[in-house]
Design a protein around this motif. Structure first.
Motif: not given
Ligand code: ADP
Ligand code: ZN
Ligand code: ZN
Length: 747
Positions: A272-273, A275, A277, A538, A562
């Protein structure tokens, strides 16, 4: 390795099936195929093609068909008759010696069939016969002269010819322009067709991308210097830093140094991390194109990234747990971020823990490994406390923001509205009016956990599991979160026709309550249902980021990663659910979730506040957590585990079994329990068999047996005996069973 097999083909002994004519061959190889086989199989090579090497794929006859296999090691035929290898599929090993050694260790440690383990380490595109050869052109002598004389006409022909000349080696056809151009080169005698292994190239970053690093604070600098001093050897480092303390900046500074020395870095994060980003942050700061490895990639993308890493041309790899097995020919550093996260443990099939595999690999590769977390697992903390891992601490937020203030709200006898107490409602209002954003954490999606009849007690249950159905009002369905079963919502009680009411609270209902109470503030829900569509997640995050949504409701998804600078209040709607969980890791999990979710509050200028609703405000775990002394919580937890003789103070394995009939699964585990009990002394504790916490799932009855020992070798000997006593991973009668070493979840 023994050439054993488990007789999955009824009435057929594969040891004999694979044997045939020649006993006189000098050289044989042990190969593995996917499937429930504990050993490898021995084959010989006929004729005189170049012999295979460990880590190459071969095609072999297997039973009545052929299979792709991976060569493990040379073997001797031992007078046994063997069958011949049908074809050697690779010119170079796909898996190097170190990776193979790691896979063999992992298969033995996790008691999982080696063939499955080896094949799971290959990208899907290479699990079949797919050839890495591609069409190519090679320069001829005439071509060399033409290139030097500049006789080529037409820009496209000239470009292709010069590219071949400069390469000084064959070039893949697709890199030489249109088919018509290539045909002309061949017709003119300047090039000849050939084939080659597709290059495992990796692109350079676009120019001028480098981002500026912040000036590290004292704690960060101390951490970077400590690890940097030992970059040439194995050491395990626990980097324990509160949320927002700048752990990622520490990784970046270390990675920069290792990349500069020409070596590779592997960064593994929970699914899940990973991303866009995060990847972008690494790419920009380090000025490299990271090779990304995760399960969501298309086969071709994964193959390209995997090969570039395995060839050493991609220097930075960022991936999820399966990246733990990628070959690293020039290893320099391994980083595991959020090392406490359960997503690093594979929960079906091959049940490995990526963090533990990587600690083993780092030792074997003789490179440092950094395990980072705000809330380290008890396993890792215990190693650090005992001095086996170095312990680095970042105690302050890097931006200078203060840690949030945490309070609990006693909700006993409070008039609740949609799960929210008056005190929490007032706090939400106060933060919204002051311009802040509010985040509410509830670990249950859907509208309500169940529909019940107050008149007769009927509850909407799943016909296939021992579980209630969750009401999802937005889609108007009842759904089982364990097996996926769905049905419509009955208009009245099916057994007494009384009206139905709801019980329990889910994120959908919370969203409705908040939308009604605080209209006009914008609300976003983050859970698996609300973010299922492509790009929805997103977009939701962007709405929060832009401040259009001032209220965020969500599940576990909120906990991770996040960075929402505007969030000033975090509300934990129901702490009791986790505090009183049946799993022995309940308190540890709760502590981790609470501190992680609290870490979302007040990351920027606005001071953060965290409010935790509970019926048990004196709960000792909760009290210690409110002081935000995570290590104190965990030290108390460790004492309890020692008292209860549970991991990490004991080595543990769980043997699970399920079958359509309860008696079959229970009797199976009872036999297994007897087999290990009769041969192990008091070094081994055997608990069970007992019903699994979810006793029936998707129509199958589930039982489990927990084995515990202070001595790791005792536990592993017991597990070998389990395999021996059963003889097969597929023993029939619809029974399925598995071994979970170091289980993180007893469900
Ligand atoms: P963590 O990984 O511990 O959650 P990050 O590395 O993501 O923390 O840092 C949190 C925030 O602090 C980020 O916005 C980051 O840019 C910033 N930050 C990190 N280190 C520093 C520093 N030394 N000076 C200023 N800002 C920093
Ligand atoms: Zn009823
Ligand atoms: Zn179900």
């Amino acid at each position: 390795m023994a050439g054993g097999c488990c007789g999955i083909l009824p009435g057929m002994d594969l040891d004999h099936a694979v044997n045939s004519v020649r006993a006189d061959v000098p050289t044989c190889w042990t190969v593995v195929v996917p499937g429930p086989f504990f050993g490898g199989f021995t084959y010989h090579l006929e004729g005189d093609p170049p012999p295979p090497a460990p880590g190459m794929r071969v095609r072999v006859p297997f039973g009545r068909s052929e299979r792709v296999a991976v060569v493990i090691e040379p073997a001797s035929a031992d007078g046994q008759e063997t069958r011949p290898i049908a074809a050697v599929l690779d010119a170079h090993p796909l898996l190097d010696a170190e990776t193979l050694a790691c896979l063999r260790w992992a298969a033995a440690y996790y008691h999982h069939p080696l063939g499955d383990v080896v094949f799971s380490a290959l990208p899907k595109a290479l699990r079949g016969t797919r050839d890495l050869q591609v069409d190519a052109l090679a320069l001829t002598e005439a071509g060399r002269e033409a290139a030097e004389a500049g006789t080529a006409r037409g820009a496209r022909q000239r470009d292709a010819l010069m590219a071949l000349h400069e390469a000084g080696a064959p070039v893949p056809a697709t890199a030489l322009g249109a088919a018509s151009v290539r045909r002309r080169l061949v017709e003119r005698g300047w090039a000849r067709p050939t084939s080659m292994i597709a290059p495992a190239d990796w692109p350079d970053p676009p120019e001028g991308q480098g981002g500026l690093a912040p000036v590290l604070n004292d704690e960060q600098r101390a951490a970077v210097e400590a690890v940097s001093a030992g970059l040439a050897r194995f050491d395990a480092w626990l980097l324990q830093g509160v949320t927002g303390s700048g752990k990622t900046e520490v990784y970046l500074a270390l990675i920069e140094r290792v990349l500069a020395s020409g070596r590779q870095v592997l960064v593994v994060v929970p699914e899940i991390s990973l991303t866009p980003q995060l990847i972008e942050r690494f790419a920009r700061r380090l000025d490299v194109v990271p090779a990304v490895l995760h399960s969501g990639l298309a086969d071709g993308e994964r193959l390209a990234a995997w090969r570039a890493v395995a060839a050493g041309s991609a220097r930075l790899v960022i991936g999820t747990r399966s990246a733990a097995f990628v070959p690293l020919p020039r290893p320099g550093l391994i980083v595991v971020d959020e090392e406490h996260d359960a997503a690093l443990k594979q929960q079906e099939g091959f049940l490995y823990h990526a963090r533990d595999v990587l600690v083993w690999r780092a030792r074997q590769l003789d490179v440092p490994i950094v395990l980072g977390s705000a809330t380290p697992s008890l396993e890792t903390l215990r190693h650090a406390w005992a001095g086996r891992y170095h312990h680095l601490r970042l105690t302050r937020r890097a931006t200078g923001a203060r840690m949030p203030v945490m309070h609990c709200l006693d909700i006993r006898a409070q008039p609740m509205e949609g799960g929210l107490s008056p005190a929490l409602m007032r706090a939400i209002e106060r933060h919204l009016l002051a311009g802040g954003q509010v985040m509410l954490y509830l670990n249950r999606r859907g509208y309500a956990s169940s529909l019940v009849c107050h008149a007769c007690g009927w509850v909407a249950g799943c016909p296939h599991c021992d579980a209630f159905l969750t009401w999802h009002r937005q889609i108007g369905r009842l759904r089982c979160h364990h097996c996926g079963y769905e049905q419509g919502v009955p208009a009245e009680c099916p057994s007494c026709q009384a009206p139905l009411s709801v019980r329990g609270l889910g994120t959908e209902q919370l969203e409705d309550v908040l939308a009604a109470r605080f209209p006009g503030f914008g609300i976003v829900r983050l859970d698996r249902d609300a973010t299922a569509g492509k790009g929805v997640m997103a977009e939701s995050l962007a709405r929060v980021g832009r401040g259009e949504a001032r209220l965020v409701v969500g599940t576990q998804m909120l906990v991770k990663g996040h960075d929402f600078p505007g969030v000033s209040l975090v509300g934990v709607v129901n702490a009791d659910q986790a505090l009183f969980a049946s799993d022995f890791r309940g308190p540890e999990r709760f502590a981790q979730s609470l501190l992680q979710v609290a870490g979302r509050a007040g990351r920027a200028e606005r001071p953060g506040e965290v409010l935790v609703q509970t019926h048990d405000p004196e709960h000792p775990v909760l009290r210690r957590l409110l002081d935000q002394d995570y290590e104190a919580v965990m030290a108390a937890e460790l004492a309890e585990r020692e008292q209860a003789e549970l991991p990490p103070t004991r080595f543990a394995a769980l043997v699970r079994a399920d079958a359509p009939e309860a008696g079959v699964a229970r009797a199976f585990l009872a036999r297994v329990a007897n087999a290990v009990r009769s041969e192990s002394g008091d070094q081994l504790a055997v608990w069970g068999p007992v019903s699994a916490p979810l006793a029936r799932r998707a129509g199958r009855h589930r039982f489990q047996l927990l084995l515990l020992s202070r001595v790791r070798s005792t536990l592993h000997q017991a597990l070998w005996r389990v395999d021996e006593s059963v003889g097969s991973r597929r023993p029939g009668q619809g029974l399925r069973w598995s071994i979970d070493v170091d289980p993180i979840d007893l469900a």
